[in-house]
Design an enzyme around this catalytic site. Structure first.
Site, PDB file in Angstrom:
ATOM      1  N   LYS A  53       0.844  -1.203   0.000  1.00  0.00           N
ATOM      2  CA  LYS A  53       0.000   0.000   0.000  1.00  0.00           C
ATOM      3  C   LYS A  53       0.873   1.245   0.000  1.00  0.00           C
ATOM      4  O   LYS A  53       0.649   2.174  -0.774  1.00  0.00           O
ATOM      5  CB  LYS A  53      -0.911   0.014   1.237  1.00  0.00           C
ATOM      6  CG  LYS A  53      -2.096  -0.909   1.126  1.00  0.00           C
ATOM      7  CD  LYS A  53      -2.829  -1.054   2.456  1.00  0.00           C
ATOM      8  CE  LYS A  53      -3.859  -2.170   2.347  1.00  0.00           C
ATOM      9  NZ  LYS A  53      -4.428  -2.586   3.614  1.00  0.00           N
ATOM     10  N   GLN A  97      -5.119  -1.433   9.487  1.00  0.00           N
ATOM     11  CA  GLN A  97      -5.063  -2.780   8.921  1.00  0.00           C
ATOM     12  C   GLN A  97      -5.676  -3.794   9.888  1.00  0.00           C
ATOM     13  O   GLN A  97      -5.360  -3.808  11.081  1.00  0.00           O
ATOM     14  CB  GLN A  97      -3.588  -3.133   8.631  1.00  0.00           C
ATOM     15  CG  GLN A  97      -3.371  -4.471   7.953  1.00  0.00           C
ATOM     16  CD  GLN A  97      -3.883  -4.507   6.518  1.00  0.00           C
ATOM     17  OE1 GLN A  97      -3.917  -3.491   5.828  1.00  0.00           O
ATOM     18  NE2 GLN A  97      -4.268  -5.678   6.066  1.00  0.00           N
ATOM     19  N   ASP A 120     -11.544   2.827   3.920  1.00  0.00           N
ATOM     20  CA  ASP A 120     -11.974   1.423   3.914  1.00  0.00           C
ATOM     21  C   ASP A 120     -13.492   1.312   3.786  1.00  0.00           C
ATOM     22  O   ASP A 120     -14.004   0.241   3.453  1.00  0.00           O
ATOM     23  CB  ASP A 120     -11.579   0.762   5.245  1.00  0.00           C
ATOM     24  CG  ASP A 120     -10.400  -0.171   5.126  1.00  0.00           C
ATOM     25  OD1 ASP A 120     -10.191  -0.724   4.036  1.00  0.00           O
ATOM     26  OD2 ASP A 120      -9.708  -0.355   6.139  1.00  0.00           O
TER      27      ASP A 120
HETATM   28  N1  GUN Z   1      -7.189  -6.761   6.065  1.00  0.00           N
HETATM   29  C1  GUN Z   1      -7.506  -7.530   4.987  1.00  0.00           C
HETATM   30  N2  GUN Z   1      -8.220  -6.819   4.096  1.00  0.00           N
HETATM   31  C2  GUN Z   1      -8.366  -5.585   4.612  1.00  0.00           C
HETATM   32  C3  GUN Z   1      -9.002  -4.401   4.143  1.00  0.00           C
HETATM   33  O1  GUN Z   1      -9.599  -4.342   3.069  1.00  0.00           O
HETATM   34  N3  GUN Z   1      -8.914  -3.338   4.967  1.00  0.00           N
HETATM   35  C4  GUN Z   1      -8.285  -3.361   6.168  1.00  0.00           C
HETATM   36  N4  GUN Z   1      -8.276  -2.267   6.915  1.00  0.00           N
HETATM   37  N5  GUN Z   1      -7.677  -4.446   6.631  1.00  0.00           N
HETATM   38  C5  GUN Z   1      -7.719  -5.541   5.851  1.00  0.00           C
END
Ligand code: GUN
Length: 299
Positions: A53, A97, A120
């Site tokens: 990311k 996350q 998100d």
């Molecule tokens: N962990 C796995 N997928 C995601 C996601 O789309 N967003 C977040 N914040 N954590 C994750």
């Protein structure tokens, strides 16, 4: 019939290209979009995601702020950091996350994020806005799936859509988005009766259950579009002892004989998720500054 393979890697690259163009436009107005990613603990898979990311955020010209906290961070300290990011004008998007360690209440944390910065789309306000068809931040994976479906079909109006899986991250928001596109939507799950027959009626079949290769070709309506959200690691003895490979929730070989179009794993939905996170960040930066929404990057 042999299905068209939907190339998520190429599609994600085109989304990132569009994001980069909007970043350039924002920068010329004196605004550099910024994404803050918070990681608590040392889960290796999460560390890989967070690294990717950060790398892609910088590649499209945005600022990346990474906050890595030890696994024993008190919940109050995490909430204080989120409050600080909520108040930081250089931060347009915040992502914590998941999963977070057990002593932290993830719902409390997600709902502490300013809904306008909730890239998100997990804040309860954004969930409610999406459910009622209002402008919101939309979860990244379903947004990516929707972009691919629009590209494939143009209008989705009147199509039968079956979403297999009822998670808050994918299944439920995917169903809400498809309903907003005027699909007839069914959510199937582990307790659904005669799930095969239900799936066989789907013009659009979205698989998001996390069970390797559960959906086989005989579950697929001829000509249907199959979107496989699953990412599962299974043993691959043919590659050597102890080797693993990635598969989706769909058995690709048999489904591709029947479907009209299908996303592969890897290289389908996966790459779209981070691209849509970047898209959401640029959208949040535009909204925060009362600028036009980035066309083609929102739901
Ligand atoms: N962990 C796995 N997928 C995601 C996601 O789309 N967003 C977040 N914040 N954590 C994750």
């Amino acid at each position: 019939m042999t299905a068209t393979i939907i190339d998520g890697k190429a599609f994600a690259a085109s989304v990132r290209e569009k994001v980069a163009q909007h970043v350039t436009r924002l920068k010329s107005a004196g605004i550099t979009p910024g994404l803050a990613v918070v990681l608590v603990g040392e889960d290796p898979a999460s560390e890989v995601y967070v690294r990717n990311k950060g790398k892609q955020t910088v590649e499209v010209g945005m600022n990346s702020f990474e906050h890595k906290l030890p696994a024993d961070t008190p919940e109050a300290d995490l909430l204080a950091l989120i409050e600080q990011l909520n108040n930081d004008p250089a931060v347009h998007g915040i992502l914590c996350q998941l999963p977070v360690p057990d002593h932290i209440n993830s719902e409390k944390v997600l709902n502490a994020i300013d809904p306008a910065k909730d890239v998100d789309g997990f804040h309860i306000s954004n969930v409610g806005l999406l459910a009622t068809g209002q402008k919101s931040m939309v979860p990244c994976t379903p947004l990516g799936c929707l972009m691919m479906l629009r590209e494939q079909h143009g209008s989705l109006s009147g199509l039968n859509a079956v979403v297999v899986g009822r998670s808050n991250i994918v299944g439920k928001p995917m169903a809400a988005l498809l309903l907003r596109e005027s699909c007839t939507v069914t959510i199937a799950h582990s307790r659904t009766k005669d799930i095969e027959a239900l799936c066989r009626r789907a013009d659009i079949l979205v698989a998001a259950v996390g069970r390797p290769q559960m959906i086989t070709g005989d579950w697929v309506k001829p000509g249907a579009t199959v979107i496989d959200v699953g990412i599962n690691r299974i043993p691959a003895p043919e590659r050597g002892e102890g080797k693993m490979r990635l598969v989706g929730d769909v058995e690709f070989e048999s489904a591709a004989q029947v479907a009209g179009a299908i996303t592969p794993v890897p290289g389908g939905v996966g790459p779209m998720t981070i691209a849509c996170l970047l898209a959401n960040t640029v959208t949040a930066a535009c909204r925060a500054n009362h600028l036009d929404e980035p066309e083609g990057l929102t739901a």
